[in-house]
Design an enzyme around this catalytic site. Structure first.
Site, PDB file in Angstrom:
ATOM      1  N   GLU A 181      -5.785  -5.146  10.295  1.00 50.50           N
ATOM      2  CA  GLU A 181      -4.811  -4.090  10.532  1.00 50.50           C
ATOM      3  C   GLU A 181      -5.146  -3.378  11.841  1.00 50.50           C
ATOM      4  O   GLU A 181      -5.982  -2.459  11.858  1.00 50.50           O
ATOM      5  CB  GLU A 181      -4.839  -3.073   9.384  1.00 50.50           C
ATOM      6  N   GLY A 210       2.670  -1.172   4.316  1.00 51.68           N
ATOM      7  CA  GLY A 210       2.726   0.259   4.044  1.00 51.68           C
ATOM      8  C   GLY A 210       4.159   0.710   3.822  1.00 51.68           C
ATOM      9  O   GLY A 210       4.713   0.569   2.734  1.00 51.68           O
ATOM     10  N   GLY A 211       4.768   1.247   4.866  1.00 49.43           N
ATOM     11  CA  GLY A 211       6.100   1.849   4.750  1.00 49.43           C
ATOM     12  C   GLY A 211       7.125   0.955   4.066  1.00 49.43           C
ATOM     13  O   GLY A 211       7.890   1.409   3.198  1.00 49.43           O
ATOM     14  N   SER A 222       3.010  -2.243  10.364  1.00 48.99           N
ATOM     15  CA  SER A 222       4.455  -2.260  10.611  1.00 48.99           C
ATOM     16  C   SER A 222       5.090  -3.623  10.342  1.00 48.99           C
ATOM     17  O   SER A 222       6.005  -4.032  11.051  1.00 48.99           O
ATOM     18  CB  SER A 222       4.764  -1.773  12.026  1.00 48.99           C
ATOM     19  N   ASN A 262       0.880  -1.172   0.000  1.00 49.37           N
ATOM     20  CA  ASN A 262       0.000   0.000   0.000  1.00 49.37           C
ATOM     21  C   ASN A 262       0.913   1.217   0.000  1.00 49.37           C
ATOM     22  O   ASN A 262       1.461   1.578   1.033  1.00 49.37           O
ATOM     23  CB  ASN A 262      -0.887  -0.026   1.251  1.00 49.37           C
ATOM     24  N   TRP A 263       1.056   1.800  -1.170  1.00 47.95           N
ATOM     25  CA  TRP A 263       1.998   2.921  -1.296  1.00 47.95           C
ATOM     26  C   TRP A 263       1.464   4.193  -0.639  1.00 47.95           C
ATOM     27  O   TRP A 263       2.203   5.167  -0.492  1.00 47.95           O
ATOM     28  CB  TRP A 263       2.283   3.210  -2.771  1.00 47.95           C
ATOM     29  N   LYS A 264       0.198   4.226  -0.295  1.00 48.32           N
ATOM     30  CA  LYS A 264      -0.442   5.436   0.250  1.00 48.32           C
ATOM     31  C   LYS A 264      -0.160   6.621  -0.676  1.00 48.32           C
ATOM     32  O   LYS A 264      -0.037   6.432  -1.893  1.00 48.32           O
ATOM     33  CB  LYS A 264       0.021   5.710   1.681  1.00 48.32           C
ATOM     34  N   GLY A 302       1.925   2.194  10.700  1.00 48.29           N
ATOM     35  CA  GLY A 302       2.845   3.321  10.563  1.00 48.29           C
ATOM     36  C   GLY A 302       3.477   3.759  11.865  1.00 48.29           C
ATOM     37  O   GLY A 302       4.090   4.823  11.928  1.00 48.29           O
ATOM     38  N   HIS A 315      -9.647   1.118   4.516  1.00 47.73           N
ATOM     39  CA  HIS A 315      -8.399   1.298   5.278  1.00 47.73           C
ATOM     40  C   HIS A 315      -8.690   2.217   6.467  1.00 47.73           C
ATOM     41  O   HIS A 315      -9.514   3.143   6.360  1.00 47.73           O
ATOM     42  CB  HIS A 315      -7.325   1.898   4.368  1.00 47.73           C
ATOM     43  N   GLU A 321      -7.183   4.633   7.611  1.00 51.01           N
ATOM     44  CA  GLU A 321      -6.997   6.062   7.323  1.00 51.01           C
ATOM     45  C   GLU A 321      -8.230   6.630   6.613  1.00 51.01           C
ATOM     46  O   GLU A 321      -8.607   7.779   6.829  1.00 51.01           O
ATOM     47  CB  GLU A 321      -5.710   6.270   6.494  1.00 51.01           C
TER      48      GLU A 321
HETATM   49  C1  PEP Z   1      -1.008   0.109   5.936  1.00 47.48           C
HETATM   50  O1  PEP Z   1      -1.097   1.317   5.762  1.00 47.48           O
HETATM   51  O2  PEP Z   1      -1.850  -0.645   5.437  1.00 47.48           O
HETATM   52  C2  PEP Z   1       0.110  -0.382   6.729  1.00 47.48           C
HETATM   53  C3  PEP Z   1       0.083  -1.610   7.144  1.00 47.48           C
HETATM   54  O3  PEP Z   1       1.131   0.524   6.983  1.00 47.48           O
HETATM   55  P1  PEP Z   1       2.534   0.197   7.721  1.00 47.48           P
HETATM   56  O4  PEP Z   1       3.053  -1.089   7.143  1.00 47.48           O
HETATM   57  O5  PEP Z   1       3.407   1.358   7.381  1.00 47.48           O
HETATM   58  O6  PEP Z   1       2.243   0.079   9.166  1.00 47.48           O
END
Ligand code: PEP
Length: 248
Positions: free
Chosen positions: A166, A232-233, A211, A9-11, A172, A94, A96
């Site tokens: 999640e 994500g990251g 994470s 997930n590049w956001k 994040g 998601h 967010e």
């Molecule tokens: C996400 O945004 O779906 C996610 C899991 O982010 P991160 O891996 O950065 O926690």
């Protein structure tokens, strides 16, 4: 037998130049991996990613869509538009989107239906906040989020969907659910689906997200009900993303 799915997930990250390099590295490293792979990119980069991923084992996904098929919805993007760019997946609900853009369980359910109507596979995100976990209502929250979609889409729809657990407090933040914490919620999700249809529940891919990184991926992914990751990251760093894919 469920096949693991690792999706990035590049956001709201990337530029044309950065994406060119990241997509090329992911494609190069994806050969011969024994899991499914996807990258969910921002809307403006769908055409770029479609071209880069065409003919490769890496699937394309988006991060959101409109619940409407078409019409006067300024700024929105429909499921059929995503299909036009060969998207296979779309992230729905998601945290967010739920917390920053006010997406309700009902909106998430409508988006899930819209995605499937166009032939996209929704990646339905569910998960509790830190306050909810500390109040002991994790299962109640996840059940409510799942039930809202089951009520509208029906349980059979989950044969064509992915669920991503999640925990909001792990997204994040660098905090990760322990493998045991994550496994417990994954097992709960599968059991909740099994109350409606045991066969669908046994087949549904349930990803963990929050994470996930190369150092914790193998242990998380070895849990019996964790079928991949929503990343994500770490998905923005090709070596990290591919290391997670290899762990899967
Ligand atoms: C996400 O945004 O779906 C996610 C899991 O982010 P991160 O891996 O950065 O926690």
């Amino acid at each position: 037998m469920r096949r693991k799915l690792v999706a990035g997930n590049w956001k709201m990250h990337g530029t044309l130049a950065e994406n060119t390099a990241l997509l090329a590295s992911v494609v190069a490293g994806a050969q011969g991996l024994n899991c499914d792979l996807a990258v969910c990119v921002p809307f403006p980069y769908l055409a770029q990613a479609q071209l880069a991923l065409s003919g490769t084992p890496v699937h394309l996904g988006a991060q959101n869509l409109s619940e409407h098929a078409k019409g006067a919805y300024t700024g929105e993007v429909s499921a059929s538009m995503l299909k036009d760019f060969a998207c296979a997946f779309v992230i729905i609900g998601h945290s967010e989107r739920r917390s920053l853009y006010g997406e309700t369980d009902a909106m998430v359910a409508a988006k899930f239906v819209a995605a499937q109507a166009a032939g996209l596979t929704p990646i339905l995100c569910v998960g509790e906040s830190l306050q909810e976990r500390e109040s002991g209502v994790t299962e109640a929250v996840v059940a409510r989020q799942l039930d809202a979609v089951i009520a509208v889409a029906g349980i059979a729809a989950f044969a064509r969907a992915v669920v991503a657990y999640e925990p909001v407090w792990a997204i994040g933040t660098g905090l990760t659910a322990t493998p045991a914490q994550a496994q417990a919620v994954h097992a709960f999700i599968r059991a909740r689906l099994a109350q409606h249809d045991a066969i669908v529940a046994a087949g549904v891919v349930i990803q963990y997200g929050g994470s996930m990184k190369p150092s914790n991926a193998a242990e998380l992914l070895s849990q019996p009900d964790i079928d991949g990751g929503l990343i994500g990251g770490a998905a923005l760093v090709a070596d990290d993303f591919l290391a997670i894919c290899r762990a899967a």
